[in-house]
Write an enzyme that holds these catalytic residues in place. Structure first.
Site, PDB file in Angstrom:
ATOM      1  N   LYS A 111       0.829  -1.209   0.000  1.00 46.28           N
ATOM      2  CA  LYS A 111       0.000   0.000   0.000  1.00 46.28           C
ATOM      3  C   LYS A 111       0.868   1.266   0.000  1.00 46.28           C
ATOM      4  O   LYS A 111       0.500   2.271  -0.604  1.00 46.28           O
ATOM      5  CB  LYS A 111      -0.950   0.017   1.208  1.00 46.28           C
ATOM      6  CG  LYS A 111      -2.100  -0.961   1.087  1.00 46.28           C
ATOM      7  CD  LYS A 111      -3.126  -0.496   0.067  1.00 46.28           C
ATOM      8  CE  LYS A 111      -4.347  -1.363  -0.069  1.00 46.28           C
ATOM      9  NZ  LYS A 111      -4.150  -2.732  -0.521  1.00 46.28           N
ATOM     10  N   LYS A 194      -2.409 -11.772  -8.897  1.00 43.70           N
ATOM     11  CA  LYS A 194      -3.693 -12.339  -8.476  1.00 43.70           C
ATOM     12  C   LYS A 194      -4.867 -11.517  -8.998  1.00 43.70           C
ATOM     13  O   LYS A 194      -4.709 -10.353  -9.354  1.00 43.70           O
ATOM     14  CB  LYS A 194      -3.734 -12.418  -6.952  1.00 43.70           C
ATOM     15  CG  LYS A 194      -3.669 -11.072  -6.281  1.00 43.70           C
ATOM     16  CD  LYS A 194      -4.007 -11.155  -4.800  1.00 43.70           C
ATOM     17  CE  LYS A 194      -4.072  -9.755  -4.225  1.00 43.70           C
ATOM     18  NZ  LYS A 194      -4.562  -9.665  -2.875  1.00 43.70           N
ATOM     19  N   LYS A 197      -9.490  -6.409  -6.926  1.00 42.31           N
ATOM     20  CA  LYS A 197     -10.330  -5.271  -7.291  1.00 42.31           C
ATOM     21  C   LYS A 197      -9.499  -4.095  -7.758  1.00 42.31           C
ATOM     22  O   LYS A 197      -9.905  -3.314  -8.599  1.00 42.31           O
ATOM     23  CB  LYS A 197     -11.146  -4.818  -6.074  1.00 42.31           C
ATOM     24  CG  LYS A 197     -12.252  -5.760  -5.740  1.00 42.31           C
ATOM     25  CD  LYS A 197     -12.830  -5.443  -4.371  1.00 42.31           C
ATOM     26  CE  LYS A 197     -12.652  -6.636  -3.479  1.00 42.31           C
ATOM     27  NZ  LYS A 197     -13.410  -6.639  -2.255  1.00 42.31           N
TER      28      LYS A 197
HETATM   29  P1  TYM Z   1     -10.217  -8.856   0.913  1.00 39.49           P
HETATM   30  O1  TYM Z   1     -11.452  -8.076   1.101  1.00 39.49           O
HETATM   31  O2  TYM Z   1      -9.112  -8.302   0.123  1.00 39.49           O
HETATM   32  O3  TYM Z   1     -10.551 -10.258   0.292  1.00 39.49           O
HETATM   33  C1  TYM Z   1     -11.570 -11.057   0.857  1.00 39.49           C
HETATM   34  C2  TYM Z   1     -11.207 -12.522   0.784  1.00 39.49           C
HETATM   35  O4  TYM Z   1     -10.982 -12.912  -0.563  1.00 39.49           O
HETATM   36  C3  TYM Z   1      -9.705 -13.523  -0.671  1.00 39.49           C
HETATM   37  N1  TYM Z   1      -9.109 -13.204  -1.980  1.00 39.49           N
HETATM   38  C4  TYM Z   1      -8.557 -14.120  -2.778  1.00 39.49           C
HETATM   39  N2  TYM Z   1      -8.389 -15.437  -2.634  1.00 39.49           N
HETATM   40  C5  TYM Z   1      -7.795 -16.091  -3.649  1.00 39.49           C
HETATM   41  N3  TYM Z   1      -7.363 -15.488  -4.787  1.00 39.49           N
HETATM   42  C6  TYM Z   1      -7.504 -14.155  -4.968  1.00 39.49           C
HETATM   43  N4  TYM Z   1      -7.098 -13.580  -6.096  1.00 39.49           N
HETATM   44  C7  TYM Z   1      -8.118 -13.407  -3.930  1.00 39.49           C
HETATM   45  N5  TYM Z   1      -8.418 -12.086  -3.776  1.00 39.49           N
HETATM   46  C8  TYM Z   1      -9.020 -11.990  -2.577  1.00 39.49           C
HETATM   47  C9  TYM Z   1      -8.874 -12.944   0.447  1.00 39.49           C
HETATM   48  O5  TYM Z   1      -7.810 -13.804   0.781  1.00 39.49           O
HETATM   49  C10 TYM Z   1      -9.903 -12.841   1.547  1.00 39.49           C
HETATM   50  O6  TYM Z   1     -10.052 -14.076   2.205  1.00 39.49           O
HETATM   51  N6  TYM Z   1      -8.065  -8.275   5.342  1.00 39.49           N
HETATM   52  C11 TYM Z   1      -9.107  -8.982   4.630  1.00 39.49           C
HETATM   53  C12 TYM Z   1     -10.486  -8.759   5.192  1.00 39.49           C
HETATM   54  C13 TYM Z   1     -10.581  -9.011   6.645  1.00 39.49           C
HETATM   55  C14 TYM Z   1     -10.611 -10.266   7.296  1.00 39.49           C
HETATM   56  C15 TYM Z   1     -10.708  -9.988   8.677  1.00 39.49           C
HETATM   57  C16 TYM Z   1     -10.533 -11.579   6.848  1.00 39.49           C
HETATM   58  C17 TYM Z   1     -10.687  -8.040   7.601  1.00 39.49           C
HETATM   59  N7  TYM Z   1     -10.766  -8.641   8.829  1.00 39.49           N
HETATM   60  C18 TYM Z   1     -10.750 -11.012   9.634  1.00 39.49           C
HETATM   61  C19 TYM Z   1     -10.584 -12.593   7.797  1.00 39.49           C
HETATM   62  C20 TYM Z   1     -10.692 -12.306   9.171  1.00 39.49           C
HETATM   63  C21 TYM Z   1      -9.084  -8.505   3.192  1.00 39.49           C
HETATM   64  O7  TYM Z   1      -8.632  -7.458   2.884  1.00 39.49           O
HETATM   65  O8  TYM Z   1      -9.669  -9.333   2.343  1.00 39.49           O
END
Ligand code: TYM
Length: 331
Positions: A111, A194, A197
């Site tokens: 970031k 990967k 968004k």
């Molecule tokens: P976020 O919002 O970026 O993504 C949500 C979930 O989707 C998974 N993900 C992927 N898995 C496989 N391949 C990809 N290309 C891919 N892109 C996204 C992410 O691994 C995630 O599981 N920090 C987290 C959100 C969060 C969270 C938490 C998760 C906040 N608090 C507590 C678990 C527990 C995040 O930014 O995910």
């Protein structure tokens, strides 16, 4: 019964990475565990602080959770900002999270590079808030994609540090979970990293994309000039397409195209056509429910209220214990 927590940032529509990395596991886990699935709207402020988008983005994730098959009667679905105990636990955990370890987090470093004009403290302490999300329900299993592994390690560090500091075993260790052998990483269509968004619309296929849009995006995916030697190793742009195929297509479809590649007889156009159709099929049940659910405002508000109530019951119990352990007393 073990407790499960996971969340998705409310920064817009869910893509296939979110679906296969996280949501599919949520849907399966709700039958086996005590599950909490939330919409991480506080987290979205670290990158998307626009008031006009906030509520719509939260709604989008809520709708897509339900459309994917999370049952609000089985799992607790809630919005992070409905649970004030989470930021309070975040505050306590921040007291023993150190600058050095936060600066070393890969997602923070990413970031700093991608939004160098807005390196806010929320970004720095993002893993602490994430630890609070998990520890607030004393969860042990966290279904996430591969990119979240380091955050889970930090959540264990913060929980263990709290335990040591106060000489307690209050917080159990949370681990990343997937029903597949390894944590999932879904590649994007741009041939680089990967699916995400922030990598541009064309890189990601969204659950809400229409079949026409999916076909267009997949047909535009980056490829190369084709294999020149039998059984050669696939370059990233091509192995990404095969990885996507492994997830959405039948096994014999995958081996059919894999054989053609190995014999240097592959036509990428055919592979992409097949891939697009299989993506359309794989996402159809979710896509078809999105609009109906989105237009049912009373249902959405009932789900969010019920979820907030259940999540708060669990969160306030933890927070009372934590305050007690730290030594707060009422006069
Ligand atoms: P976020 O919002 O970026 O993504 C949500 C979930 O989707 C998974 N993900 C992927 N898995 C496989 N391949 C990809 N290309 C891919 N892109 C996204 C992410 O691994 C995630 O599981 N920090 C987290 C959100 C969060 C969270 C938490 C998760 C906040 N608090 C507590 C678990 C527990 C995040 O930014 O995910």
């Amino acid at each position: 019964m073990e407790t499960v927590v996971s969340g998705i940032r409310s920064t817009g529509k869910l893509h296939l990475g979110n679906y296969y990395g996280a949501v599919q596991n949520f849907v399966k886990m709700q039958h086996e565990f005590n599950c909490f699935f939330f919409i991480a709207d506080y987290h979205s402020l670290t990158t998307h602080p626009t008031p006009a988008d906030l509520h719509g983005n939260v709604k989008q994730v809520l709708v897509e959770y339900l459309a994917a098959g999370i049952d609000p009667e089985r799992a607790t679905i809630y919005v992070q900002s409905d649970i004030p105990e989470i930021p309070e636990l975040y505050l306590f955990l921040n007291m023993n999270a150190y600058l050095g370890e936060l600066e070393r987090s890969t997602s923070f470093k990413d970031k700093v590079r991608s939004q160098s004009d807005n390196v806010n403290a929320g970004l720095l302490t993002y893993p602490v808030l994430m630890a609070a999300d998990i520890l607030i329900h004393r969860a042990t299993k966290v279904p996430v994609g591969k990119d979240q592994e380091q955050h889970l390690e930090m959540a264990r560090t913060f929980g263990n540090r709290f335990n040591r500091m106060y000489n307690t075993e209050y917080f159990p260790e949370p681990y990343a979970f997937s029903f597949t052998d390894n944590l999932v990483k879904i590649p994007g269509l741009d041939g680089k990293g990967k699916m995400g968004k922030s990598e541009g619309e064309a890189n990601a296929v969204f659950l809400s994309d229409s079949p026409e849009v999916i076909r267009k995006k997949v047909m535009k995916a980056v490829t190369d000039a084709g294999p020149t030697e039998e059984n050669q190793q696939k370059p990233d742009v091509i192995s990404n397409l095969f990885s996507l195929m492994k997830v959405v297509s039948a096994e014999d479809t995958y081996s059919y195209f894999d054989d053609l590649y190995n014999k240097c007889q592959i036509r990428y156009g055919d592979l992409k056509k097949q891939l697009a159709e299989d993506m359309i099929l794989a996402t159809a049940p979710v896509r078809e429910r999105i609009n109906d659910i989105a237009s049912n405002a009373p249902y959405l508000s009932k789900v969010a209220r019920l979820g907030a109530e259940k999540a708060r019951a669990s969160a306030s119990k933890t927070l009372n214990d934590v305050r007690e352990i730290i030594g707060f007393r009422h006069f």
